[in-house]
Design an enzyme around this catalytic site. Structure first.
Site, PDB file in Angstrom:
ATOM      1  N   SER A   1     -13.507  -1.485   9.672  1.00  0.00           N
ATOM      2  CA  SER A   1     -14.135  -0.183   9.493  1.00  0.00           C
ATOM      3  C   SER A   1     -13.052   0.909   9.387  1.00  0.00           C
ATOM      4  CB  SER A   1     -15.109   0.077  10.653  1.00  0.00           C
ATOM      5  OG  SER A   1     -15.985   1.123  10.338  1.00  0.00           O
TER       6      SER A   1
ATOM      7  N   ARG B   1     -24.757  10.257  17.182  1.00  0.00           N
ATOM      8  CA  ARG B   1     -24.496   8.866  17.518  1.00  0.00           C
ATOM      9  C   ARG B   1     -25.709   7.988  17.213  1.00  0.00           C
ATOM     10  NH1 ARG B   1     -20.960   4.706  18.108  1.00  0.00           N
ATOM     11  NH2 ARG B   1     -21.617   3.280  19.742  1.00  0.00           N
TER      12      ARG B   1
ATOM     13  N   ASP C   1     -23.746  -5.789   5.596  1.00  0.00           N
ATOM     14  CA  ASP C   1     -23.107  -4.515   5.939  1.00  0.00           C
ATOM     15  C   ASP C   1     -23.614  -3.418   5.005  1.00  0.00           C
ATOM     16  OD1 ASP C   1     -21.416  -2.381   6.485  1.00  0.00           O
ATOM     17  OD2 ASP C   1     -19.633  -3.618   6.683  1.00  0.00           O
TER      18      ASP C   1
ATOM     19  N   HIS D   1     -23.014  -3.953   9.635  1.00  0.00           N
ATOM     20  CA  HIS D   1     -21.624  -3.505   9.767  1.00  0.00           C
ATOM     21  C   HIS D   1     -21.015  -3.919  11.109  1.00  0.00           C
ATOM     22  CE1 HIS D   1     -18.113  -1.053   9.061  1.00  0.00           C
ATOM     23  NE2 HIS D   1     -18.315  -0.387  10.183  1.00  0.00           N
ATOM     24  N   ASP D   2     -21.788  -3.826  12.166  1.00  0.00           N
ATOM     25  CA  ASP D   2     -21.269  -4.142  13.493  1.00  0.00           C
ATOM     26  C   ASP D   2     -20.880  -5.604  13.670  1.00  0.00           C
ATOM     27  OD1 ASP D   2     -21.000  -1.759  14.727  1.00  0.00           O
ATOM     28  OD2 ASP D   2     -22.750  -1.929  16.037  1.00  0.00           O
TER      29      ASP D   2
END
Lengths: 616, 616
Positions: free
Chosen positions: B177, B247, B352, B385-386
């Site tokens: 990332s 967030r 992702d 993505h994580d």
């Protein structure tokens, strides 16, 4: 210019009878529409158990309701839409209604032949009763003492309008996104109240991700200090920044990643640079630098000028809570969908991130699992979810075929194309007059069109992958599902059809074995037409010329053929036996002529260039 | 328990020499790590022209730097990460570092053989100099007078650490990332400063949608009244709600839609219902009802406890501004990528949404267009993505093969598997000792492994679609690209390779014509092996048995074969001539033996079961 007409619900039907001709005239000449504001002083029972003692609905009508009152199409709007579907209120209005391109002669919503009605939702902020309306019992605005509103409540309010109009059945109920939720709820809650349903870019519920994004938007609104537990005064001290944040965020989910990229990419706002050349004043370096940022800012600011924060909270909660599986299905989508009696048409968009095609297809799959014959298409678009508002050309091209019987019914005069289909005759010879027929790989619907014209088949359904062919079939008024053949077969119950037809497609399938297996389960008889790779000239071409054969039945070069699984009659027989099929009738092509199973079947494997088998 | 060590940059190298054995002992025994806080009183020139008169960097080291100082791997962290990569500071710490699973013997980052360094980024809020640090010139916190920080500035600060450590070349720079941005910037800015680059779930810049989401997050923070133009005091009066909104929003983009759905679906918080049965108290009906809502709330609240709002603004702006095309490429990605000298390995994740595989592949494509031989893999994951933080098993399985020469170099002892590959001998006979070789459909890398063992080939590159095979090939230390053959070919410049090999795959390609065409353009010679459908037993099977043939070269049943474009030698010759190829050497399989082109070439089309052609 038109003026808002205030009416009591009991006056609505009579007012229209008197005024709709004149209003229609204005509509035809100048595309001006008269908004109506209707007060219902009958109580409205809400899903949560509360009762609204009275309520008001803003609505607009395009076209004229016929004396039979059976030509009305109800259009349901999305989260931030309103009753102003099309046209203008004043010739100088800058913008027309939100689905303007779809309303008019030859359009999806034909205002020449039908009356198109759009009502503003309960809980909204553009005319109908919502949180900022005055509570008749306190004479103060409801604010957050307004009861929670559900999609069902919106539909029930529309149902009150339907009763006031003295309409017993809509011609159709249509909606996209949250409007699709309303249309679906209509179909399930009032199964006899419409002939047709059109559900666009929608699904059985909001996705977990959708709820998550809504939750963040609500968080932003409710933590804006100006929200004040919802008790803000409108005009000046609303929670503007919180609502803008919610809108900016939601807007990103409405457009596709690619369309944002194509529209803005990394273009900078004029005069901005991503690398400031000197120390910035405190905070200024966080201001928008990219065009996409100022675009979103603009979207947010525009929105707060026309939308109320509490309404946004109420409607977003209604979206989250909507779930026909829970409310009608006792946990099972099929149970909910089984209530629907209307003809259904579903439109999904391939780049829709909010309601991806698979969400729409859960509804389609449930219906076909119930032996219904819905139509469905997945349109290609760069625009994402918002395509339903933007790609109106596509909707105008396919929705009329579904909506209007005139187009759907095959004219007897349409004989010309039918006459030229001699090659379908052998296939037709294996379909009985009263068979229900599933046509796998139906193409433009040539076979189904003939069967439909015969008028004796209780159920016809086509399945086709290619978007262009699906549109052609839809335009013939045929029920057709765009989708993968195997996936569709898997949804169908055992013995759903008398006959499943697979014509000229088996050799091009990825997995012919599984498709035949599913056909056997789904249909009493399977009719399969295919070119015979065992045809003697083919064998001899390979034997003598040492080349992959070409023939009229196999016209492609080996390296660009869609026919990826070639086989002979014998190969086919072996496989069909392995699958437990019995071979019944057969038709062969010998030379230029077709022949039913010859008495001496010997030699067909080298004599026939093409064969159609009936398997039971 | 370890204690933070405060050091001046000039002391760092010496401190480590004295203490790293002891620290390593603690690491091995208890996985405890000693954080270091290093003060640089040398000025740091920033990309925007400002200069930080001094700065501080927090860092952690796992393993021991060897005397040659050539075994250090720099790991760059993502937006909300920090220097605490692995292990704990105190045995009672609840959580280990953010990539804990990846550090240790036999792991991606082998702390037995290598020294793994992680430094906290400039502009952050977990030790290194950032907006809430004290400005040495005013003795006040910088707040928003802190200069804008870029990815290049972060890299330059890490470069100062490198100099303080007296390291001239990292073994590798690795990041996911935003860490991938730093790794990429390292490779371009300091091309000689590392042997290897590993870039995970990242790309050449942030997408338009990514910028859009960041903009909404910043909007939320900056419109939180507690932000006060960034001049808030920490501890108590920070813009907590704005940061939480940012967030929550960002978190949704880090996880895949499917994983949210699987984890939470429509599950309600205990005691909640989506249909309140009575009028709610003002506002309460907007509180979280679904589990996904409370999960996001929790994520938001946890985050504000550990992260600073201004840092978030600075770092999100750094993400938006990063663009190697603009800063190094003068508008062309290839120009930027051409600076890289390190061996590159790219990892993308199929779900992702923030850095979709196609973004990572822009980097890969640029490198292969430059005649480089990067490796690349797209891993399947439910996590989005994580995944780079969650699916550590996958990374441990493939990263070591790329990172460590010991694994990559083919041991001479590995002769056993090579001996059993007689069937590759005829293919190998057409590859010269000094050929650069592109192996299309390289599978597990059997051919490339032999060629690599020969040690004479200047360049080897494999292309393979299947994830499992790609991993096997990577584990043989081979450069291999996971991806579509035709797409990869299209990226390669003219005459990039001496030989392109396509073995046993042509008949299973969707578009054999285009692949051959591209091979001709890309390689001086093409070597193509394929089964001959003109082999006499095959012709006779079809002629006499009337069935699709089976043979050892064509072992599948017609309905489940991957061989979708069958052809004979003659067919192949015709096509190769059409494409402008000349046929050079040929090898045929007659019966059980292989034979180079027989003097009398007559009859090979029915005599050969298999052929390998060299086309020029």
């Amino acid at each position: 210019m038109t003026t808002l007409q205030h009416l009591h619900s009991s006056e609505l039907a009579a007012w229209l009878e008197t005024h709709q001709a004149e209003a229609f005239d204005l509509w035809q000449k100048e595309r001006l529409v008269t908004p109506l504001h209707v007060t219902f002083d009958t109580p409205l029972a809400l899903e949560n158990g509360d009762v609204l003692p009275s309520f008001e609905i803003r609505l607009e009508l395009y076209g004229q309701i016929n004396p039979q009152r059976d030509n009305v199409i109800l259009v349901c709007h999305a989260l931030t839409g309103d009753a102003h579907l099309a046209g203008k209120h004043h010739v100088d209005d800058k913008k027309s209604g939100w689905w303007d391109d779809l309303v008019g002669e030859g359009k999806a919503f034909n205002s020449q032949t039908h009356a198109i009605l759009c009502t503003h939702v309960l809980g909204g902020c553009n005319g109908s009763t919502g949180p900022e309306s005055t509570n008749p019992q306190t004479q103060d605005a409801y604010h957050t003492s307004f009861p929670p509103i559900t999609i069902a409540d919106m539909v029930n309010a529309q149902h009150a309008v339907m009763q006031a109009l003295e309409i017993s059945q809509w011609h159709a109920v249509v909606g996209g996104s949250m409007g699709g939720f309303q249309a679906l709820e209509w179909g399930i809650r009032y199964p006899n109240a419409m002939k047709k349903l059109v559900i666009i870019a929608s699904g059985a519920c909001y996705s977990t991700q959708g709820i998550a994004f809504n939750a963040v938007g609500r968080h932003a609104i409710m933590h804006d200090p100006q929200w004040k537990q919802g008790l803000y005064q409108t005009h000046g001290t609303e929670p503007r920044q919180g609502l803008a944040t919610a809108r900016m965020l939601a807007h990103i989910t409405y457009v596709s990643e690619d369309s944002l990229d194509q529209k803005f990419g990394r273009s900078l706002i004029e005069g901005q640079s991503t690398l400031p050349t000197q120390s910035s004043e405190a905070g200024t370096s966080f201001q928008p630098e990219f065009q996409v940022e100022s675009y979103l800012d603009y979207q947010g600011q525009q929105f707060v000028n026309r939308f109320d924060a509490n309404s946004y909270l109420y409607l977003s909660k209604a979206l989250d809570a909507f779930d026909v599986v829970a409310s009608w299905g006792k946990g099972d989508l099929k149970t909910a969908m089984a209530r629907i009696k209307a003809d259904c048409f579903f439109v999904a968009y391939d780049t829709d991130g909010l309601f991806p095609p698979k969400e729409t297809h859960r509804l389609v799959d449930a219906l076909i699992a119930l032996n219904q014959s819905p139509s469905a298409v997945t349109l290609s678009t760069p625009w994402g979810h918002d395509a339903f508002l933007i790609d109106t050309t596509e909707l105008n091209a396919i929705v009329p075929a579904f909506l209007y019987e005139a187009t759907r019914e095959l004219s007897k005069k349409h004989n010309t194309p039918l006459l030229n289909r001699d090659d379908l005759a052998p296939l037709l010879s294996l379909v009985e007059a009263h068979d229900s027929v599933l046509d796998l790989g139906c193409g433009k619907g040539d076979l189904l069109e003939i069967l439909k014209a015969q008028g004796t088949h209780p159920r016809l359904l086509g399945v086709e992958q290619k978007e262009a062919s699906v549109k052609d079939a839809l335009n013939k008024g045929l029920p057709v599902l765009q989708g993968d053949m195997l996936h569709t077969l898997k949804q169908l119950p055992d013995a759903s059809f008398d006959v499943a037809v697979l014509h000229l497609a088996l050799q091009s399938l990825q997995d012919p074995y599984r498709v035949l297996q599913e056909m056997k389960r789904v249909a009493t008889r399977s009719v399969i037409g295919f070119p015979n790779f065992g045809f003697l000239p083919i064998r001899l071409q390979l034997l003598l010329r040492g080349r992959m054969p070409n023939s009229s039945a196999l016209p492609y070069m080996w390296y660009d053929t869609p026919n990826i699984h070639l086989f002979t009659l014998k190969d086919f027989t072996t496989l069909s036996e392995e699958l437990g099929f019995q071979q019944a009738r057969r038709v062969y092509r010998f030379g230029e002529t077709w022949q039913a199973r010859p008495r001496r079947a010997w030699g067909v494997n080298w004599r026939a260039s093409y064969a159609i088998y009936e398997l039971v």
